[in-house]
Scaffold this active site. Structure first.
Site, PDB file in Angstrom:
ATOM      1  N   GLY A   1      -4.713  28.421  54.314  1.00  0.00           N
ATOM      2  CA  GLY A   1      -3.846  29.322  55.064  1.00  0.00           C
ATOM      3  C   GLY A   1      -4.560  30.595  55.477  1.00  0.00           C
TER       4      GLY A   1
ATOM      5  N   GLY B  91      -3.097  33.150  57.102  1.00  0.00           N
ATOM      6  CA  GLY B  91      -2.094  34.164  57.431  1.00  0.00           C
ATOM      7  C   GLY B  91      -2.478  35.489  56.785  1.00  0.00           C
TER       8      GLY B  91
ATOM      9  N   VAL C 182      -4.067  20.544  55.864  1.00  0.00           N
ATOM     10  CA  VAL C 182      -4.145  20.077  54.469  1.00  0.00           C
ATOM     11  C   VAL C 182      -2.860  19.321  54.166  1.00  0.00           C
ATOM     12  CG1 VAL C 182      -4.170  20.827  52.053  1.00  0.00           C
ATOM     13  CG2 VAL C 182      -5.667  21.936  53.723  1.00  0.00           C
TER      14      VAL C 182
ATOM     15  N   GLU D 152      16.251  41.194  65.621  1.00  0.00           N
ATOM     16  CA  GLU D 152      15.194  41.577  66.563  1.00  0.00           C
ATOM     17  C   GLU D 152      15.216  40.667  67.785  1.00  0.00           C
ATOM     18  OE1 GLU D 152      11.550  41.833  64.130  1.00  0.00           O
ATOM     19  OE2 GLU D 152      11.907  43.987  64.001  1.00  0.00           O
TER      20      GLU D 152
ATOM     21  N   ASP E 134       4.282  34.029  51.438  1.00  0.00           N
ATOM     22  CA  ASP E 134       5.531  33.290  51.655  1.00  0.00           C
ATOM     23  C   ASP E 134       5.554  31.958  50.929  1.00  0.00           C
ATOM     24  OD1 ASP E 134       6.264  35.289  53.369  1.00  0.00           O
ATOM     25  OD2 ASP E 134       6.605  33.998  55.110  1.00  0.00           O
TER      26      ASP E 134
HETATM   27  C1  LIG Z   1       9.629  36.604  63.645  1.00  0.00           C
HETATM   28  C2  LIG Z   1       9.109  37.235  62.386  1.00  0.00           C
HETATM   29  C3  LIG Z   1       8.996  38.611  62.300  1.00  0.00           C
HETATM   30  C4  LIG Z   1       8.493  39.200  61.137  1.00  0.00           C
HETATM   31  N1  LIG Z   1       8.389  40.561  61.080  1.00  0.00           N
HETATM   32  C5  LIG Z   1       7.859  41.128  59.991  1.00  0.00           C
HETATM   33  C6  LIG Z   1       7.690  42.538  59.941  1.00  0.00           C
HETATM   34  O1  LIG Z   1       8.055  43.250  60.877  1.00  0.00           O
HETATM   35  N2  LIG Z   1       7.111  43.084  58.838  1.00  0.00           N
HETATM   36  C7  LIG Z   1       6.703  42.309  57.778  1.00  0.00           C
HETATM   37  O2  LIG Z   1       6.160  42.852  56.798  1.00  0.00           O
HETATM   38  N3  LIG Z   1       6.859  40.983  57.789  1.00  0.00           N
HETATM   39  C8  LIG Z   1       7.426  40.371  58.865  1.00  0.00           C
HETATM   40  N4  LIG Z   1       7.594  39.025  58.896  1.00  0.00           N
HETATM   41  C9  LIG Z   1       7.225  38.227  57.712  1.00  0.00           C
HETATM   42  C10 LIG Z   1       5.723  38.002  57.644  1.00  0.00           C
HETATM   43  O3  LIG Z   1       5.209  37.684  58.907  1.00  0.00           O
HETATM   44  C11 LIG Z   1       5.427  36.898  56.631  1.00  0.00           C
HETATM   45  O4  LIG Z   1       5.962  37.289  55.398  1.00  0.00           O
HETATM   46  C12 LIG Z   1       3.915  36.701  56.497  1.00  0.00           C
HETATM   47  O5  LIG Z   1       3.394  36.187  57.691  1.00  0.00           O
HETATM   48  C13 LIG Z   1       3.566  35.775  55.347  1.00  0.00           C
HETATM   49  O6  LIG Z   1       2.186  35.671  55.284  1.00  0.00           O
HETATM   50  P1  LIG Z   1       1.510  34.396  54.635  1.00  0.00           P
HETATM   51  O7  LIG Z   1       0.040  34.617  54.696  1.00  0.00           O
HETATM   52  O8  LIG Z   1       2.123  34.110  53.326  1.00  0.00           O
HETATM   53  O9  LIG Z   1       1.935  33.178  55.574  1.00  0.00           O
HETATM   54  P2  LIG Z   1       1.672  32.964  57.127  1.00  0.00           P
HETATM   55  O10 LIG Z   1       1.415  34.231  57.827  1.00  0.00           O
HETATM   56  O11 LIG Z   1       2.803  32.115  57.591  1.00  0.00           O
HETATM   57  O12 LIG Z   1       0.327  32.106  57.144  1.00  0.00           O
HETATM   58  C14 LIG Z   1       0.298  30.787  56.661  1.00  0.00           C
HETATM   59  C15 LIG Z   1      -0.889  30.092  57.301  1.00  0.00           C
HETATM   60  O13 LIG Z   1      -1.044  28.815  56.701  1.00  0.00           O
HETATM   61  C16 LIG Z   1      -1.347  27.845  57.688  1.00  0.00           C
HETATM   62  N5  LIG Z   1      -0.899  26.550  57.175  1.00  0.00           N
HETATM   63  C17 LIG Z   1       0.351  26.218  56.785  1.00  0.00           C
HETATM   64  N6  LIG Z   1       0.380  24.965  56.318  1.00  0.00           N
HETATM   65  C18 LIG Z   1      -0.889  24.483  56.404  1.00  0.00           C
HETATM   66  C19 LIG Z   1      -1.487  23.240  56.081  1.00  0.00           C
HETATM   67  N7  LIG Z   1      -0.782  22.232  55.540  1.00  0.00           N
HETATM   68  N8  LIG Z   1      -2.809  23.081  56.295  1.00  0.00           N
HETATM   69  C20 LIG Z   1      -3.529  24.105  56.836  1.00  0.00           C
HETATM   70  N9  LIG Z   1      -3.010  25.300  57.160  1.00  0.00           N
HETATM   71  C21 LIG Z   1      -1.702  25.491  56.940  1.00  0.00           C
HETATM   72  C22 LIG Z   1      -0.576  28.318  58.909  1.00  0.00           C
HETATM   73  O14 LIG Z   1      -1.152  27.825  60.095  1.00  0.00           O
HETATM   74  C23 LIG Z   1      -0.714  29.841  58.789  1.00  0.00           C
HETATM   75  O15 LIG Z   1      -1.837  30.318  59.468  1.00  0.00           O
HETATM   76  C24 LIG Z   1       8.102  38.395  60.040  1.00  0.00           C
HETATM   77  C25 LIG Z   1       8.207  37.005  60.132  1.00  0.00           C
HETATM   78  C26 LIG Z   1       8.703  36.432  61.288  1.00  0.00           C
HETATM   79  C27 LIG Z   1       8.804  34.922  61.367  1.00  0.00           C
END
Ligand SMILES: Cc1cc2nc3c(=O)[nH]c(=O)nc-3n(C[C@H](O)[C@H](O)[C@H](O)COP(=O)(O)OP(=O)(O)OC[C@H]3O[C@@H](n4cnc5c(N)ncnc54)[C@H](O)[C@@H]3O)c2cc1C
Length: 446
Positions: free
Chosen positions: A14, A16, A83, A174, A304
């Protein structure tokens, strides 16, 4: 140690906020080799997704190349592949292409997906907003219904210009605000033959208040602003069914529409179910305060994808700031383990939460204080709250400023319909499925 690597090897799934922050922090150490795996070759900046969906920004404004962002670190390799499974005992992940990656440490940060809570037809017929691809599909659908209605205004009777948003949390608010402004300021000018000044935007939530995670006063403020923008609130009402041509609500109302935006809740990405790890609420991986998974040495789950305990006994919210901070913290714990030290419990520095409600209003909760903000101050505050999230992605700051500039200048973004929404809309009579006929007995909304 993995024989292929001369240093300790960390596999991160991931790219993110969590995965990127972890990779960046680890990259500073010459003791580790990092493999970052993502199904995409870009990092998606989710807080700007609704601007992509409402054509205020383009895809390249909300996605950043993972390779470019990490190119300066010689000890980080990026692999683009899905994955499909993980073996936490051996800290090995398997990909859809049949390859496997084994690490001394395994960091799972695969994010989340929409949770449809088993609502009939929701997965097939609604448009979630959790990825660049989903935002592109939604934008395409919004533009397509306008084009179709312009060609044949009678389609408005079939709900062409009705938009139903499911979920009254920050994402739903939003999107509703941005959509109302898009229709009022942009579409009204681009489609002068359509009476779109009062769009049919419905926001449905089974709870009695909007913006659950915010202080109580913010709930009313958000409701007032949205109603002023013409959004019709259906609170205390559940969605019973989403069909291709309507939404059926728990009060018996049927709203004809071709655009149902799902912002109704989060579920961990499907990998969580195939990772053989303990799961909790939202299907997320249960982690200890130091972000590791009990009984699986060397395995971390972040952002997340995880339920991270907070000191008050609750779990931390699914926020970019939580994901980013825990990514950095996990990296520090890994480096401590390698150095023979001990891990420390994750401490989250809460910088506040914020929701923009269209172009001219926002609500922020910082500490115990709630702020209602208007106009340029709202944008400035958004930048303040999101400054850290944007660190390392300078282009996002530029994108945000462009967006703000467009908003205040009332300039028209380019409405390019690229047909990312593969499923062309079927306006014919054949859409009358069994469930549609059942719904025709319900109260209908025009
Ligand atoms: C519309 C929207 C608005 C938001 N606004 C805000 C805000 O204003 N402020 C704030 O703090 N938070 C906000 N959030 C929440 C925030 O974006 C998330 O909490 C954050 O992105 C989580 O980060 P992460 O790294 O856990 O997951 P993610 O950012 O979702 O990254 C997960 C990554 O894993 C990859 N992935 C997933 N499954 C697989 C797999 N099986 N194999 C390979 N790769 C995989 C995906 O491609 C992705 O790149 C918002 C969310 C949304 C949807």
């Amino acid at each position: 140690m993995n024989a292929r690597y001369s240093k300790k090897h960390v596999v991160i799934v991931g790219g993110g906020f969590a995965g990127m922050a972890c990779a960046r922090e680890l990259a500073k150490s010459s003791d580790v080799q990092v493999t970052l795996i993502d199904r995409n070759n870009y990092h998606q900046f989710q807080p700007l997704l609704y601007q992509l969906a409402t054509a205020e920004l383009g895809s390249s404004d909300v996605a950043t190349s993972l390779r470019q962002s990490l190119s300066r670190y010689a000890n980080v390799e990026v692999v683009m592949v899905e994955v499909t499974a993980a073996d936490p005992k051996t800290r090995t992940v398997t990909t859809g292409k049949g390859e496997s990656y084994q690490g001394d440490f395994l960091v799972l940060a695969a994010g989340s997906q929409a949770n449809f809570f088993g609502t009939s037809g929701a997965q097939e017929n609604s448009l979630p907003l959790y990825s660049v691809t989903e935002a592109q599909r939604l934008r395409s659908r919004i533009l397509a219904v306008f084009e179709d209605a312009d060609r044949d205004p009678k389609l408005c009777d079939q709900g062409a210009l009705n938009f139903v948003i499911v979920g009254g949390g920050p994402t739903g608010i939003e999107v509703a605000g941005a959509l109302a402004d898009m229709i009022r300021f942009t579409m009204a000018r681009e489609y002068p033959n359509l009476a779109v000044k009062r769009p049919g935007i419905y926001l449905v939530d089974h709870g009695q208040a909007l913006l659950g995670p915010f202080p109580a006063e913010a709930h009313e403020y958000a409701a007032r602003v949205l109603q002023r923008k013409g959004v019709q609130l259906r609170l205390g009402t559940a969605v019973k069914e989403v069909a291709a041509d309507h939404v059926l609500l728990s009060d018996g109302t049927s709203i004809p529409t071709r655009t149902v935006i799902w912002a109704g809740g989060l579920l961990a990405s499907p990998l969580a179910a195939n990772a053989g790890l303990p799961r909790g609420h939202g299907g997320r991986i249960a982690v200890r305060p130091d972000l590791t998974v009990e009984n699986f040495p060397g395995v971390y789950a972040l952002g997340d994808f995880a339920n991270i305990p907070s000191p008050d006994g609750e779990t931390l919210p699914q926020l970019g700031s939580v994901a980013q901070q825990c990514g950095t913290w996990a990296a520090k714990n890994i480096l401590a383990e390698i150095a023979g030290g001990s891990r420390t419990p994750f401490y989250y520095r809460d910088k506040g939460i914020m929701a923009m409600i269209g172009r001219d209003a926002a609500v922020a909760a910082i500490g115990k204080k709630r702020h209602e903000l208007d106009g340029p101050i709202a944008f400035a505050a958004w930048l303040g709250v999101h400054a850290l999230l944007m660190s390392g992605v300078r282009e996002k700051v530029e994108a945000f400023i462009d967006w703000a500039w467009n908003y205040f200048g009332r300039s028209l973004p380019v409405q390019v319909l690229d047909r990312s929404d593969e499923s062309r809309i079927n306006w014919g009579d054949d859409i009358q499925s069994g469930s549609s006929k059942a719904a025709s007995a319900a109260t209908s909304v025009r």
